[in-house]
Design a protein around this motif. Structure first.
Motif, PDB file in Angstrom:
ATOM      1  N   GLU A 222      -3.819   4.778   2.926  1.00 42.71           N
ATOM      2  CA  GLU A 222      -3.484   4.007   1.771  1.00 42.71           C
ATOM      3  C   GLU A 222      -3.219   4.941   0.714  1.00 42.71           C
TER       4      GLU A 222
ATOM      5  N   THR B 111      -2.117   0.993  -2.281  1.00 45.78           N
ATOM      6  CA  THR B 111      -1.005   0.480  -1.349  1.00 45.78           C
ATOM      7  C   THR B 111      -1.045   0.857   0.000  1.00 45.78           C
TER       8      THR B 111
ATOM      9  N   ARG C  42       4.557   2.989  -6.084  1.00 44.79           N
ATOM     10  CA  ARG C  42       5.459   2.590  -5.165  1.00 44.79           C
ATOM     11  C   ARG C  42       6.904   3.150  -5.333  1.00 44.79           C
TER      12      ARG C  42
ATOM     13  N   ARG D  85       2.003  -6.083  -1.477  1.00 43.28           N
ATOM     14  CA  ARG D  85       1.309  -5.623  -0.251  1.00 43.28           C
ATOM     15  C   ARG D  85       1.929  -6.227   1.125  1.00 43.28           C
TER      16      ARG D  85
ATOM     17  N   GLN E 120       0.459  -8.563  -7.128  1.00 44.62           N
ATOM     18  CA  GLN E 120      -0.137  -7.484  -6.087  1.00 44.62           C
ATOM     19  C   GLN E 120      -0.053  -7.620  -4.748  1.00 44.62           C
TER      20      GLN E 120
END
Length: 348
Positions: free
Chosen positions: A179, A185, A149, A8, A4
């Motif tokens: 975000e 994200t 995503r 990012r 993760q």
């Protein structure tokens, strides 16, 4: 480094460049142009101002545009469709990416629009630094967390298909989105193709010690619609991105993901040379089939993949040093070839 955390980081600081100039190889249609951005007094104008976009329109009251949608295997893939003429082509293109919207009847079997149902595009403003500021309605946030995503990839890759857009900034009801609310994200910097698409990591690569390359593999639905899927793969760190792209195309896709390579695993590369924005790839005769023709799918896969990476605008393909190549798609590859204007055109 956790997966993760890498996503990012990749979303913020990846290194893939977009080049969309050139003539069509995979389908008909000319490249879109976006007029100079309108002069506005404040970024707040993005709520209501759509950039003026001029394109070559077809005689049937439609224009060829590329949208990024989800296929039956869950990949985000480009599909080029004939969309209605409008004064704001970028806005119309995003509107045709809304689930259960007008695009449903146009998509090939197995494809789905990825923006949440009832999402409205309130406005798009293209700024002087090639940033598309997109204002969505609140329905944009009604998404499945597993699609977070994919939604960002689809919006970013669709808008950066326009030459005047290099990055994307999101708003909801006029307020800047810092975000995504579900998967968190980060959106504190504008999105770009540097974030990659359909991300994966090669087995011998390490997070933080790798180079991303975007490769175009093949897929096909149950109605024999064949299309290319872009996959951003992290490979061992290298400065020779063009060579890495060709090597990874020959290596092929992850066998577990259901894609196929247009290049045979026995394909041999004699040299890959980059001069300015032109890369020349010299294959051995193993590129040719028993009919002494090169696969059009293979050549197009090479062109799409190379022009997605490393600042490459044109590709010259050779076989044993010769530029005269007979291909199964009857295209002319004797001269350098540019990236196509539209990928995966749907023939209605």
């Amino acid at each position: 480094m956790k997966h993760q955390h890498w996503i990012r980081s990749a979303a913020i600081a990846g290194v893939i460049a977009l080049l969309t100039t050139g003539c069509s190889v995979l389908g008909s249609g000319k490249k879109e142009d976006i007029d100079a951005p309108p002069k506005t007094g404040s970024e707040a104008d993005a709520q209501t101002t759509s950039a003026a976009i001029t394109i070559d329109m077809a005689a049937d009251n439609s224009s060829q545009m590329t949208v990024y949608v989800r296929d039956s295997k869950g990949f985000v893939a480009p599909v080029s469709l004939g969309l209605p003429k409008s004064q704001s082509v970028a806005k119309t293109t995003l509107e045709y990416m809304v689930d259960d919207g007008p695009v449903t009847s146009l998509l090939p079997a197995g494809f789905e629009a990825i923006l949440p149902k009832d999402t409205k595009v309130l406005g798009i403003n293209i700024t002087s630094d090639k940033r598309a500021v997109v204002d969505f309605s609140k329905e944009f946030l009604n998404y499945d967390p597993s699609n977070e995503r994919k939604i960002l990839e689809a919006v970013t890759w669709t808008l950066t298909s326009f030459p005047a857009v290099e990055k994307v900034q999101l708003r909801v009801d006029g307020k800047e989105l810092k975000e995504m609310p579900k998967g968190k994200t980060p959106l504190d910097t504008p999105l770009a193709r540097t974030m990659g698409i359909n991300l994966e990591k090669a087995a011998d690569a390490e997070f933080g010690q790798s180079t991303p390359v975007t490769l175009y593999f093949l897929n096909q639905n149950d109605q024999n619609y064949k299309y290319y899927v872009p996959v951003t793969r992290l490979v061992k760190r290298t400065d020779d991105v063009a060579q890495a792209v060709v090597d990874q195309l020959i290596k092929g896709p992850d066998a577990k993901k259901g894609l196929t390579s247009a290049l045979n695993a026995t394909t041999e590369v004699k040299s890959v040379k980059l001069t300015d924005s032109l890369v020349t790839v010299d294959f051995s005769s193993k590129l040719l089939g028993t009919d002494q023709k090169a696969s059009g799918d293979a050549l197009q896969s090479v062109i799409l993949s190379l022009t997605e990476n490393a600042g490459i605008k044109q590709v010259q393909i050779k076989v044993d040093g010769a530029v005269k190549i007979t291909s199964t798609d009857n295209q002319n590859y004797s001269k350098p070839v540019s990236r196509p204007a539209h990928v995966n055109p749907v023939k209605l």
